[in-house]
Motif scaffolding. Structure first.
Motif, PDB file in Angstrom:
ATOM      1  N   CYS A 502      86.280  52.946  52.906  1.00 49.87           N
ATOM      2  CA  CYS A 502      87.548  52.344  53.288  1.00 49.87           C
ATOM      3  C   CYS A 502      88.597  52.501  52.202  1.00 49.87           C
ATOM      4  CB  CYS A 502      87.338  50.854  53.603  1.00 49.87           C
ATOM      5  SG  CYS A 502      88.861  49.931  53.831  1.00 49.87           S
ATOM      6  N   CYS A 503      88.236  52.230  50.985  1.00 49.34           N
ATOM      7  CA  CYS A 503      89.213  52.169  49.892  1.00 49.34           C
ATOM      8  C   CYS A 503      89.322  53.518  49.183  1.00 49.34           C
ATOM      9  CB  CYS A 503      88.811  51.088  48.899  1.00 49.34           C
ATOM     10  SG  CYS A 503      88.713  49.445  49.646  1.00 49.34           S
ATOM     11  N   PRO A 504      90.522  53.853  48.676  1.00 54.57           N
ATOM     12  CA  PRO A 504      90.681  55.082  47.886  1.00 54.57           C
ATOM     13  C   PRO A 504      89.959  54.948  46.548  1.00 54.57           C
ATOM     14  CG  PRO A 504      92.698  53.802  47.859  1.00 54.57           C
ATOM     15  CD  PRO A 504      91.791  53.132  48.837  1.00 54.57           C
ATOM     16  N   VAL A 505      89.456  56.075  46.065  1.00 53.25           N
ATOM     17  CA  VAL A 505      88.706  56.098  44.806  1.00 53.25           C
ATOM     18  C   VAL A 505      89.330  57.118  43.882  1.00 53.25           C
ATOM     19  CG1 VAL A 505      86.558  55.341  45.869  1.00 53.25           C
ATOM     20  CG2 VAL A 505      87.072  57.770  45.758  1.00 53.25           C
ATOM     21  N   CYS A 506      89.064  56.943  42.600  1.00 50.61           N
ATOM     22  CA  CYS A 506      89.557  57.869  41.566  1.00 50.61           C
ATOM     23  C   CYS A 506      88.490  58.913  41.284  1.00 50.61           C
ATOM     24  CB  CYS A 506      89.903  57.093  40.290  1.00 50.61           C
ATOM     25  SG  CYS A 506      91.356  56.057  40.438  1.00 50.61           S
ATOM     26  N   LYS A 507      88.844  60.159  41.449  1.00 56.92           N
ATOM     27  CA  LYS A 507      87.945  61.253  41.106  1.00 56.92           C
ATOM     28  C   LYS A 507      88.123  61.700  39.658  1.00 56.92           C
ATOM     29  CE  LYS A 507      85.800  61.920  45.035  1.00 56.92           C
ATOM     30  NZ  LYS A 507      84.336  61.829  45.160  1.00 56.92           N
ATOM     31  N   SER A 508      89.210  61.264  38.981  1.00 60.90           N
ATOM     32  CA  SER A 508      89.453  61.611  37.582  1.00 60.90           C
ATOM     33  C   SER A 508      88.942  60.489  36.685  1.00 60.90           C
ATOM     34  CB  SER A 508      90.941  61.839  37.347  1.00 60.90           C
ATOM     35  OG  SER A 508      91.675  60.679  37.659  1.00 60.90           O
ATOM     36  N   CYS A 509      88.854  60.773  35.357  1.00 62.99           N
ATOM     37  CA  CYS A 509      88.355  59.812  34.385  1.00 62.99           C
ATOM     38  C   CYS A 509      89.460  59.481  33.384  1.00 62.99           C
ATOM     39  CB  CYS A 509      87.130  60.363  33.648  1.00 62.99           C
ATOM     40  SG  CYS A 509      85.770  60.841  34.743  1.00 62.99           S
ATOM     41  N   ILE A 510      89.602  58.206  33.069  1.00 63.92           N
ATOM     42  CA  ILE A 510      90.619  57.754  32.119  1.00 63.92           C
ATOM     43  C   ILE A 510      89.906  57.156  30.918  1.00 63.92           C
ATOM     44  CG2 ILE A 510      92.567  56.211  31.757  1.00 63.92           C
ATOM     45  CD1 ILE A 510      93.140  56.376  34.729  1.00 63.92           C
ATOM     46  N   ILE A 511      90.050  57.799  29.732  1.00 67.97           N
ATOM     47  CA  ILE A 511      89.425  57.373  28.483  1.00 67.97           C
ATOM     48  C   ILE A 511      90.521  57.182  27.442  1.00 67.97           C
ATOM     49  CG2 ILE A 511      87.715  57.890  26.713  1.00 67.97           C
ATOM     50  CD1 ILE A 511      86.527  57.466  29.452  1.00 67.97           C
ATOM     51  N   ASP A 512      90.656  55.929  26.957  1.00 67.17           N
ATOM     52  CA  ASP A 512      91.664  55.601  25.944  1.00 67.17           C
ATOM     53  C   ASP A 512      93.058  56.048  26.373  1.00 67.17           C
ATOM     54  OD1 ASP A 512      89.673  54.510  24.373  1.00 67.17           O
ATOM     55  OD2 ASP A 512      89.274  56.394  23.313  1.00 67.17           O
ATOM     56  N   GLY A 513      93.383  55.857  27.683  1.00 68.49           N
ATOM     57  CA  GLY A 513      94.702  56.211  28.182  1.00 68.49           C
ATOM     58  C   GLY A 513      94.866  57.664  28.542  1.00 68.49           C
ATOM     59  N   VAL A 514      93.841  58.485  28.279  1.00 71.05           N
ATOM     60  CA  VAL A 514      93.911  59.921  28.583  1.00 71.05           C
ATOM     61  C   VAL A 514      93.154  60.165  29.885  1.00 71.05           C
ATOM     62  CG1 VAL A 514      93.405  62.251  27.783  1.00 71.05           C
ATOM     63  CG2 VAL A 514      94.044  60.469  26.137  1.00 71.05           C
ATOM     64  N   GLU A 515      93.797  60.861  30.850  1.00 73.39           N
ATOM     65  CA  GLU A 515      93.201  61.132  32.146  1.00 73.39           C
ATOM     66  C   GLU A 515      92.600  62.539  32.160  1.00 73.39           C
ATOM     67  OE1 GLU A 515      94.413  61.200  36.905  1.00 73.39           O
ATOM     68  OE2 GLU A 515      95.762  60.300  35.420  1.00 73.39           O
ATOM     69  N   TYR A 516      91.317  62.622  32.529  1.00 76.30           N
ATOM     70  CA  TYR A 516      90.602  63.888  32.600  1.00 76.30           C
ATOM     71  C   TYR A 516      90.300  64.178  34.059  1.00 76.30           C
ATOM     72  CZ  TYR A 516      89.897  63.207  27.576  1.00 76.30           C
ATOM     73  OH  TYR A 516      90.089  62.996  26.240  1.00 76.30           O
ATOM     74  N   GLU A 517      90.563  65.390  34.532  1.00 73.72           N
ATOM     75  CA  GLU A 517      90.344  65.772  35.915  1.00 73.72           C
ATOM     76  C   GLU A 517      88.853  65.875  36.226  1.00 73.72           C
ATOM     77  OE1 GLU A 517      92.517  65.964  38.252  1.00 73.72           O
ATOM     78  OE2 GLU A 517      94.228  65.558  36.919  1.00 73.72           O
ATOM     79  N   GLU A 518      88.552  65.851  37.493  1.00 72.99           N
ATOM     80  CA  GLU A 518      87.170  65.963  37.948  1.00 72.99           C
ATOM     81  C   GLU A 518      86.560  67.280  37.476  1.00 72.99           C
ATOM     82  OE1 GLU A 518      83.585  65.378  40.204  1.00 72.99           O
ATOM     83  OE2 GLU A 518      85.149  64.024  39.487  1.00 72.99           O
ATOM     84  N   GLY A 519      85.385  67.216  36.796  1.00 74.12           N
ATOM     85  CA  GLY A 519      84.668  68.398  36.325  1.00 74.12           C
ATOM     86  C   GLY A 519      85.053  68.870  34.940  1.00 74.12           C
ATOM     87  N   SER A 520      86.098  68.297  34.345  1.00 71.57           N
ATOM     88  CA  SER A 520      86.510  68.740  33.008  1.00 71.57           C
ATOM     89  C   SER A 520      85.548  68.214  31.943  1.00 71.57           C
ATOM     90  CB  SER A 520      87.936  68.256  32.710  1.00 71.57           C
ATOM     91  OG  SER A 520      87.991  66.829  32.749  1.00 71.57           O
ATOM     92  N   LYS A 521      85.478  68.944  30.767  1.00 66.98           N
ATOM     93  CA  LYS A 521      84.589  68.596  29.663  1.00 66.98           C
ATOM     94  C   LYS A 521      85.400  68.466  28.382  1.00 66.98           C
ATOM     95  CE  LYS A 521      80.524  70.937  31.609  1.00 66.98           C
ATOM     96  NZ  LYS A 521      79.438  71.919  31.347  1.00 66.98           N
TER      97      LYS A 521
END
Length: 626
Positions: A502-521
Motif C-alpha cells: 500500500c505505502c510507497p517505499v524508498c529504494k535508495s539509501c540515505i547515510i549521514d545525509g548522503v543518498e545512494y541509489e539502489e545497487g550502488s557501492k
C-alpha cells in the motif's frame, strides 16, 4: 435519538445493553460491566467511519447494585445525557470534531441485549422494558417524586476524545443530517405499519379460504348421500365360489344377496371371487327339452355361463349354438380359473395364465440390475439389489448417507438405486455478515469468514484484493471488519510504489545525509569495508584480510590488514626485537619478536644493608644512600 431500558444485570458479567450495527461493523453500543463497575458508550464520530470513540459514565455503574435499574440515554450530535432512576441527570458535552454520527445507513440493525456478531456480548440478567425514541429525551421518561422542577440539563461534564485525525463539520451540515435522519426513521416506521397490516390481512384471508373449502367439501358429501340411495360396496373375499357374498349396507337400504353367476345388481358392485381358491363347479342340468332326451347326446354335461337354453328340435343338429359354447375357463388340479386369470404354479420363474381354456406358460422376465452382487431369495425368481455403490463406496439397502463430494446432498439407497435430495434450503440463517462453509459441511457458520471468494479463519488479518492493498481487513466471528492503512512518511527523494504494497517505499539509501541509489557501492571507512544499497537498506561487509600467525599484530597506517612485522601491546607499538618493561609491572621484561610479545620476570641481586627501599618505577630494592 433516545434509548430507555429497565433491566437487572447478573453479577460479575460484562454485556451489551443496546447496539446499532451495519452489515460490516457496529455503529453505537452501550456496554455495562459489573466486573470493573463501569458503564460506557462506544460510537462512531461524524466523518470517521472506521474509528471508535469510547467514554465512561461518570460515577458508579448503576447495574452493579444487582437491583432493577431505570436507564435512559439521550443521544444528540454534540451532547450525551444519562438518566438513572431518580438521580440527577449527567449531561456530557462532546467537542465539535468528535460529534456522534446519527446519520444511520439504510441497512442499520437494532439489537437489544447484545452486539451483532459478538457471542460474548449477550446480556445476562433480566430486561423488563425496552423503548427506542426517534428524538432525544428533553427530560427523563418517567416521573420522580423527589424531583419537582423540570431539569434544565446543564452540562456537568465535557468529553474530549483524541483521534489520529480530525475534520471540521459546520452547524448547518449537522442540522441537515439530523433532519434527514428523522425523516428516514419516520419512513421506516410507516413501512413497518404497512407490513404488519398486510400480514394481518393475509392471515384473515387464509382462514376464510380454509373455511370456504371445508364448506364445499361438506356440501358435496350431502349431495352424494341425497342422490345415491345405495353406494357401491365391494364384497369381502370369499372362501370359495359360488357362495353368496355377504350383504354390505352403505345406507339404510341394504344390497341384495348376490351370486357369482347372477346378473349385476344395480348400485352394488359385482362380487369378485378371486383370490378365493377356485372350486370345481358342478355341471348345470339342462332344462326339460321338447324332444326325447336320448336324441340330445351329452345334454346333461353341458353348462352355459349365461344359463341353459331350451332345445327346439329332436335332433342334435337342432341344438342352438348358444348351448354348444366351448368352455373358456381352465380346470387345473380340480380348480376352475376364468379366462385370462393367472394360474399359480410351483416354479416362480414361470408365469401361467388361462387362455381360451388352455394353460399357457412363459418364462418370467427379470429387470436389468445395476448392482454387482444381487441377492435372490427363496420362492422368488428374480434377484434383487440389496446394496448401492455410490462414489466408490457401498451402502446397504435402506441406508441414508451424505455425499462425500457434495455435503449438501442427502442420499438414500433403495433396491440398488440411489436417490439424493439437496438440503441447502433447510440451513438456518447465520447471525453474521460473512459466514463460511467448512469442508464436508453443508451449512455455513460464523466460525470462519468468506470474503471475495476466499475463506479466512477467525482472527486472521488480510488485505482486500478487490479494494486495493491499502484496505486492511480482519475476520472476527463471521464478520469482516476493514480499515484504511496509514502510511509512514518517506525520507527519500524518489519513493517507489510497489503494486503488492500500500505505502510507497524508498529504494535508495540515505547515510549521514548522503543518498545512494539502489545497487550502488561505496567504502565509508576507506579500504577496510565495502557497502551496498539493496532495497533501501545498507549492507556493509569488512574487507577480507589474510590470517596472521602472531598474537600481537600491528595495523600499518593506510592499510586495512594487520601484519606481524611489529607488535601492538597495551596500545603501544614496539618494533621487532625491542625489549621493554611494563609501567604497571616493572619487574617484567618483555620482548617483541615477529608480532608476538613474550615477558619474563627480572631477578634482583641480594642486599647486605638494612632499610632497603624500591624506587618508583623500578623492580629491585636499593640500600639507603645509594
Amino acid at each position: 435519538m433516545g434509548v430507555h431500558v429497565v433491566a437487572r444485570q447478573a453479577p460479575r458479567s460484562t454485556a451489551t445493553v443496546f447496539s446499532l450495527s451495519s452489515a460490516s461493523s457496529p455503529i453505537l453500543q452501550i456496554i455495562s460491566s459489573t466486573l470493573d463497575n463501569t458503564l460506557r458508550l462506544d460510537y462512531q464520530a461524524e466523518g470517521k467511519p472506521h474509528s471508535f470513540a469510547s467514554f465512561h459514565f461518570p460515577g458508579t455503574n448503576p447495574f452493579s447494585s444487582e437491583t432493577w435499574v431505570q436507564l435512559a440515554v439521550s443521544l444528540e450530535p454534540d451532547r450525551l445525557t444519562f438518566f438513572v432512576d431518580c438521580q440527577e441527570a449527567a449531561v456530557l458535552l462532546i467537542e465539535s470534531e468528535n460529534k456522534i454520527n446519527l446519520e444511520l445507513p439504510q441497512d442499520v440493525l437494532i439489537t437489544l441485549g447484545s452486539t451483532l456478531g459478538k457471542r460474548d456480548s449477550k446480556f445476562s440478567g433480566y430486561l423488563k422494558t425496552a423503548k427506542l425514541s426517534l428524538k432525544a429525551y428533553p427530560r427523563r421518561p418517567w416521573i420522580c417524586n423527589n424531583l419537582t422542577e423540570v431539569e434544565s440539563l446543564v452540562p456537568s461534564y465535557q468529553i474530549k476524545v483524541v483521534w489520529p485525525f480530525s475534520s471540521d463539520i459546520n452547524k448547518v451540515e449537522e442540522n441537515d443530517r439530523l433532519k434527514k435522519l428523522e425523516r428516514r426513521m419516520g419512513e421506516l416506521a410507516r413501512v413497518l405499519d404497512m407490513v404488519q397490516n398486510e400480514i394481518d390481512k393475509l392471515q384473515k384471508d387464509d382462514r376464510l379460504q380454509k373455511l370456504e373449502k371445508r364448506t364445499e367439501e361438506v356440501a358435496r358429501v350431502l349431495d352424494i348421500v341425497k342422490d345415491e340411495p345405495c353406494c357401491p360396496q365391494p364384497c369381502p373375499p370369499q372362501p370359495c365360489c359360488p357362495q353368496p357374498c355377504c350383504p354390505q349396507p352403505c345406507c339404510p337400504q341394504p344390497c341384495p344377496p348376490q351370486r357369482c353367476t347372477e346378473a349385476k345388481v344395480p348400485d352394488c358392485q359385482t362380487p369378485a371371487c378371486n383370490p378365493c381358491p377356485p372350486q370345481p363347479r358342478p355341471p348345470q342340468v339342462c332344462p326339460t327339452q321338447n324332444c326325447k332326451e336320448e336324441n340330445v347326446p351329452d345334454c346333461q354335461r353341458r353348462a352355459c355361463d349365461g344359463g341353459n337354453r331350451e332345445c327346439s328340435a329332436c335332433s342334435e343338429e337342432n341344438v342352438p349354438e348358444v348351448c354348444e359354447q366351448q368352455p373358456t375357463s381352465c380346470v387345473v388340479n380340480g380348480y376352475d380359473f376364468p379366462n385370462g386369470a393367472v394360474i399359480p404354479g410351483g416354479d416362480p420363474c414361470q408365469e401361467c395364465r388361462c387362455v381360451d381354456g388352455n394353460m399357457a406358460c412363459s418364462p418370467v422376465r427379470c429387470p436389468a440390475l445395476s448392482c454387482h452382487n444381487p441377492v435372490r431369495h427363496t420362492g422368488e425368481c428374480c434377484p434383487q439389489c440389496e446394496q448401492c455403490k455410490f462414489q466408490s463406496k457401498v451402502y446397504v439397502n435402506g441406508e441414508t448417507f451424505t455425499s462425500k463430494r457434495h455435503p449438501c446432498l442427502q442420499c438414500h439407497c433403495s433396491a440398488g438405486q440411489v436417490s439424493c435430495e439437496h438440503m441447502a434450503a433447510s440451513c438456518p440463517t447465520p447471525q453474521c455478515t460473512h459466514p463460511a462453509k467448512h469442508r464436508r459441511q453443508c451449512c455455513p457458520t460464523c466460525s470462519k469468514c468468506e470474503y471475495e471468494r476466499r475463506v479466512y479463519t477467525d482472527g486472521t488479518a488480510f488485505t482486500s484484493a478487490g479494494s486495493g492493498s491499502c484496505l486492511q481487513c480482519r475476520c472476527k466471528g463471521g464478520n469482516v471488519l476493514c480499515s484504511e492503512e496509514k502510511c509512514p512518511p518517506v525520507h527519500c527523494s524518489n519513493p517507489v510504489r510497489d503494486p503488492h504494497h500500500c505505502c510507497p517505499v524508498c529504494k535508495s539509501c540515505i547515510i549521514d545525509g548522503v543518498e545512494y541509489e539502489e545497487g550502488s557501492k561505496w567504502q565509508p571507512e576507506g579500504l577496510c569495508s565495502s557497502c551496498t544499497c539493496v532495497d533501501g537498506e545498507t549492507l556493509c561487509t569488512p574487507t577480507p584480510c589474510p590470517p596472521t600467525n602472531c598474537h600481537h599484530p600491528t595495523t600499518i597506517t593506510g592499510s586495512c590488514c594487520s601484519v606481524c612485522d611489529s607488535c601492538t601491546y597495551n596500545q603501544h607499538v614496539y618494533s621487532n626485537g625491542q625489549r621493554f618493561t611494563l609501567p604497571d609491572h616493572p619487574c617484567y621484561i618483555c620482548t617483541c619478536q615477529d608480532g608476538t610479545v613474550q615477558c619474563e620476570t627480572q631477578l634482583c641481586p641480594p642486599l647486605n644493608c638494612r632499610g632497603s627501599y624500591t624506587p618508583p618505577g623500578e623492580c629491585c630494592p636499593r640500600c639507603p644512600g645509594i
